[in-house]
Scaffold this motif. Structure first.
Motif, PDB file in Angstrom:
ATOM      1  N   ILE A 240     -23.753 -59.464  41.706  1.00  0.00           N
ATOM      2  CA  ILE A 240     -22.785 -59.949  40.717  1.00  0.00           C
ATOM      3  C   ILE A 240     -21.815 -58.841  40.345  1.00  0.00           C
ATOM      4  N   LYS A 241     -22.349 -57.670  40.108  1.00  0.00           N
ATOM      5  CA  LYS A 241     -21.502 -56.530  39.755  1.00  0.00           C
ATOM      6  C   LYS A 241     -20.515 -56.217  40.883  1.00  0.00           C
ATOM      7  N   GLN A 242     -21.022 -56.251  42.107  1.00  0.00           N
ATOM      8  CA  GLN A 242     -20.167 -55.967  43.276  1.00  0.00           C
ATOM      9  C   GLN A 242     -19.081 -57.038  43.427  1.00  0.00           C
ATOM     10  N   LEU A 243     -19.432 -58.297  43.216  1.00  0.00           N
ATOM     11  CA  LEU A 243     -18.451 -59.384  43.330  1.00  0.00           C
ATOM     12  C   LEU A 243     -17.340 -59.236  42.284  1.00  0.00           C
ATOM     13  N   TYR A 244     -17.734 -58.889  41.066  1.00  0.00           N
ATOM     14  CA  TYR A 244     -16.713 -58.690  40.029  1.00  0.00           C
ATOM     15  C   TYR A 244     -15.819 -57.493  40.350  1.00  0.00           C
ATOM     16  N   LYS A 245     -16.392 -56.447  40.931  1.00  0.00           N
ATOM     17  CA  LYS A 245     -15.595 -55.285  41.334  1.00  0.00           C
ATOM     18  C   LYS A 245     -14.563 -55.675  42.389  1.00  0.00           C
ATOM     19  N   GLU A 246     -15.046 -56.422  43.376  1.00  0.00           N
ATOM     20  CA  GLU A 246     -14.139 -56.863  44.434  1.00  0.00           C
ATOM     21  C   GLU A 246     -13.058 -57.795  43.896  1.00  0.00           C
ATOM     22  N   ALA A 247     -13.434 -58.682  42.983  1.00  0.00           N
ATOM     23  CA  ALA A 247     -12.456 -59.607  42.412  1.00  0.00           C
ATOM     24  C   ALA A 247     -11.398 -58.855  41.618  1.00  0.00           C
ATOM     25  N   ASN A 248     -11.795 -57.826  40.917  1.00  0.00           N
ATOM     26  CA  ASN A 248     -10.836 -57.027  40.140  1.00  0.00           C
ATOM     27  C   ASN A 248      -9.924 -56.213  41.051  1.00  0.00           C
ATOM     28  N   ALA A 249     -10.390 -55.917  42.258  1.00  0.00           N
ATOM     29  CA  ALA A 249      -9.566 -55.153  43.206  1.00  0.00           C
ATOM     30  C   ALA A 249      -8.384 -55.990  43.713  1.00  0.00           C
ATOM     31  N   PHE A 250      -8.576 -57.317  43.730  1.00  0.00           N
ATOM     32  CA  PHE A 250      -7.492 -58.206  44.153  1.00  0.00           C
ATOM     33  C   PHE A 250      -6.606 -58.520  42.958  1.00  0.00           C
ATOM     34  N   SER A 251      -5.660 -57.655  42.687  1.00  0.00           N
ATOM     35  CA  SER A 251      -4.802 -57.835  41.515  1.00  0.00           C
ATOM     36  C   SER A 251      -3.406 -58.336  41.868  1.00  0.00           C
ATOM     37  N   GLN A 252      -3.134 -58.530  43.121  1.00  0.00           N
ATOM     38  CA  GLN A 252      -1.824 -59.001  43.558  1.00  0.00           C
ATOM     39  C   GLN A 252      -1.765 -60.522  43.447  1.00  0.00           C
ATOM     40  N   PRO A 253      -0.566 -61.071  43.199  1.00  0.00           N
ATOM     41  CA  PRO A 253      -0.431 -62.524  43.135  1.00  0.00           C
ATOM     42  C   PRO A 253      -0.824 -63.222  44.450  1.00  0.00           C
ATOM     43  N   SER A 254      -0.614 -62.557  45.552  1.00  0.00           N
ATOM     44  CA  SER A 254      -0.934 -63.166  46.846  1.00  0.00           C
ATOM     45  C   SER A 254      -2.452 -63.241  47.082  1.00  0.00           C
ATOM     46  N   THR A 255      -3.212 -62.427  46.380  1.00  0.00           N
ATOM     47  CA  THR A 255      -4.667 -62.408  46.574  1.00  0.00           C
ATOM     48  C   THR A 255      -5.404 -63.075  45.418  1.00  0.00           C
ATOM     49  N   PHE A 256      -4.683 -63.827  44.598  1.00  0.00           N
ATOM     50  CA  PHE A 256      -5.291 -64.481  43.435  1.00  0.00           C
ATOM     51  C   PHE A 256      -6.386 -65.466  43.857  1.00  0.00           C
ATOM     52  N   ALA A 257      -6.159 -66.208  44.914  1.00  0.00           N
ATOM     53  CA  ALA A 257      -7.142 -67.200  45.370  1.00  0.00           C
ATOM     54  C   ALA A 257      -8.446 -66.525  45.783  1.00  0.00           C
ATOM     55  N   GLN A 258      -8.349 -65.397  46.477  1.00  0.00           N
ATOM     56  CA  GLN A 258      -9.563 -64.673  46.877  1.00  0.00           C
ATOM     57  C   GLN A 258     -10.323 -64.173  45.647  1.00  0.00           C
ATOM     58  N   ALA A 259      -9.568 -63.654  44.664  1.00  0.00           N
ATOM     59  CA  ALA A 259     -10.206 -63.153  43.444  1.00  0.00           C
ATOM     60  C   ALA A 259     -10.894 -64.293  42.694  1.00  0.00           C
ATOM     61  N   ALA A 260     -10.234 -65.442  42.617  1.00  0.00           N
ATOM     62  CA  ALA A 260     -10.828 -66.593  41.930  1.00  0.00           C
ATOM     63  C   ALA A 260     -12.100 -67.064  42.646  1.00  0.00           C
ATOM     64  N   LYS A 261     -12.065 -67.065  43.947  1.00  0.00           N
ATOM     65  CA  LYS A 261     -13.234 -67.462  44.736  1.00  0.00           C
ATOM     66  C   LYS A 261     -14.405 -66.512  44.480  1.00  0.00           C
ATOM     67  N   LEU A 262     -14.139 -65.213  44.457  1.00  0.00           N
ATOM     68  CA  LEU A 262     -15.194 -64.224  44.180  1.00  0.00           C
ATOM     69  C   LEU A 262     -15.753 -64.379  42.771  1.00  0.00           C
ATOM     70  N   ARG A 263     -14.872 -64.667  41.800  1.00  0.00           N
ATOM     71  CA  ARG A 263     -15.338 -64.857  40.416  1.00  0.00           C
ATOM     72  C   ARG A 263     -16.217 -66.102  40.307  1.00  0.00           C
ATOM     73  N   ARG A 264     -15.847 -67.187  40.995  1.00  0.00           N
ATOM     74  CA  ARG A 264     -16.674 -68.406  40.982  1.00  0.00           C
ATOM     75  C   ARG A 264     -18.031 -68.138  41.615  1.00  0.00           C
ATOM     76  N   LEU A 265     -18.045 -67.382  42.696  1.00  0.00           N
ATOM     77  CA  LEU A 265     -19.298 -67.027  43.355  1.00  0.00           C
ATOM     78  C   LEU A 265     -20.173 -66.180  42.427  1.00  0.00           C
ATOM     79  N   ALA A 266     -19.558 -65.235  41.718  1.00  0.00           N
ATOM     80  CA  ALA A 266     -20.298 -64.399  40.758  1.00  0.00           C
ATOM     81  C   ALA A 266     -20.845 -65.255  39.614  1.00  0.00           C
ATOM     82  N   ALA A 267     -20.060 -66.224  39.147  1.00  0.00           N
ATOM     83  CA  ALA A 267     -20.526 -67.111  38.067  1.00  0.00           C
ATOM     84  C   ALA A 267     -21.711 -67.950  38.541  1.00  0.00           C
ATOM     85  N   ALA A 268     -21.668 -68.424  39.778  1.00  0.00           N
ATOM     86  CA  ALA A 268     -22.790 -69.196  40.320  1.00  0.00           C
ATOM     87  C   ALA A 268     -24.045 -68.329  40.415  1.00  0.00           C
TER      88      ALA A 268
END
Length: 176
Positions: free
Chosen positions: A49-77
């Motif tokens: 979970i910690k690693q997923l949130y780290k990776e999601a925070n690394a995607f801060s560009q508008p073009s990578t928003f979908a990847q970040a959202a996907k990682l956050r949903r996976l971390a929430a699950a």
């Protein structure tokens, strides 16, 4: 007379040691129940979970928003899965500790009744009358009262006082 004197001299410390042992065991079981046990699966899930949130925070560009959202949903699950695992383990631990607590309470009641019957009409300790001035009658309940400047302490008041002191001492030791 010698038997009464022997019980009188050893009775108070013996009773206090027994009570503090029961209090210590009760607090120990409570602390073990609260802490529980963490499994390796839980530790691994937390790390993921910690690693997923780290990776999601690394995607801060508008073009990578979908990847970040996907990682956050996976971390929430994974967080939900972790919470479910912890709840199941908590119920298992609680049921096993509850049976131990019940056994400990039954033994405690048995010992208290046995001590009460053993020391019912004989004093447990003698304390100077000036030391317990306003409470002398209460403390000498069922033990024979006063004797040459001393208050004879009965078993019931001694159990009450010893229990309170033991509880305070164990709480201080455990920082509960």
């Amino acid at each position: 007379m010698e038997d009464v004197e022997h019980r009188f001299s050893v009775g108070a410390p013996l009773i206090f040691i027994i009570i503090i042992a029961f209090q210590y065991l009760s607090m120990y079981v409570d602390i073990k129940k609260k802490k529980g046990s963490t499994s390796t699966a839980d530790v691994q899930l937390r790390a993921e979970i910690k690693q997923l949130y780290k990776e999601a925070n690394a995607f801060s560009q508008p073009s990578t928003f979908a990847q970040a959202a996907k990682l956050r949903r996976l971390a929430a699950a994974k967080e939900k899965e972790l919470a479910k695992n912890q709840e199941l383990r908590s119920k298992e631990i609680s049921s096993s500790y509850d049976s131990n607590v019940k056994k400990l309470k039954m033994i405690k009641v048995f010992i208290y009744v046995a001590l009460g019957l053993w020391f019912w009409r004989s004093p447990v300790a003698a304390v100077s009358e000036q030391l317990v001035q306003p409470f002398g009658r209460f403390l000498s309940w069922r033990s024979g009262g006063f004797s040459s400047g001393y208050v004879m302490i009965g078993i019931i008041p001694w159990l009450v006082v010893s229990t309170r002191v033991a509880k305070f001492a164990c709480q201080t030791i455990f920082k509960y």
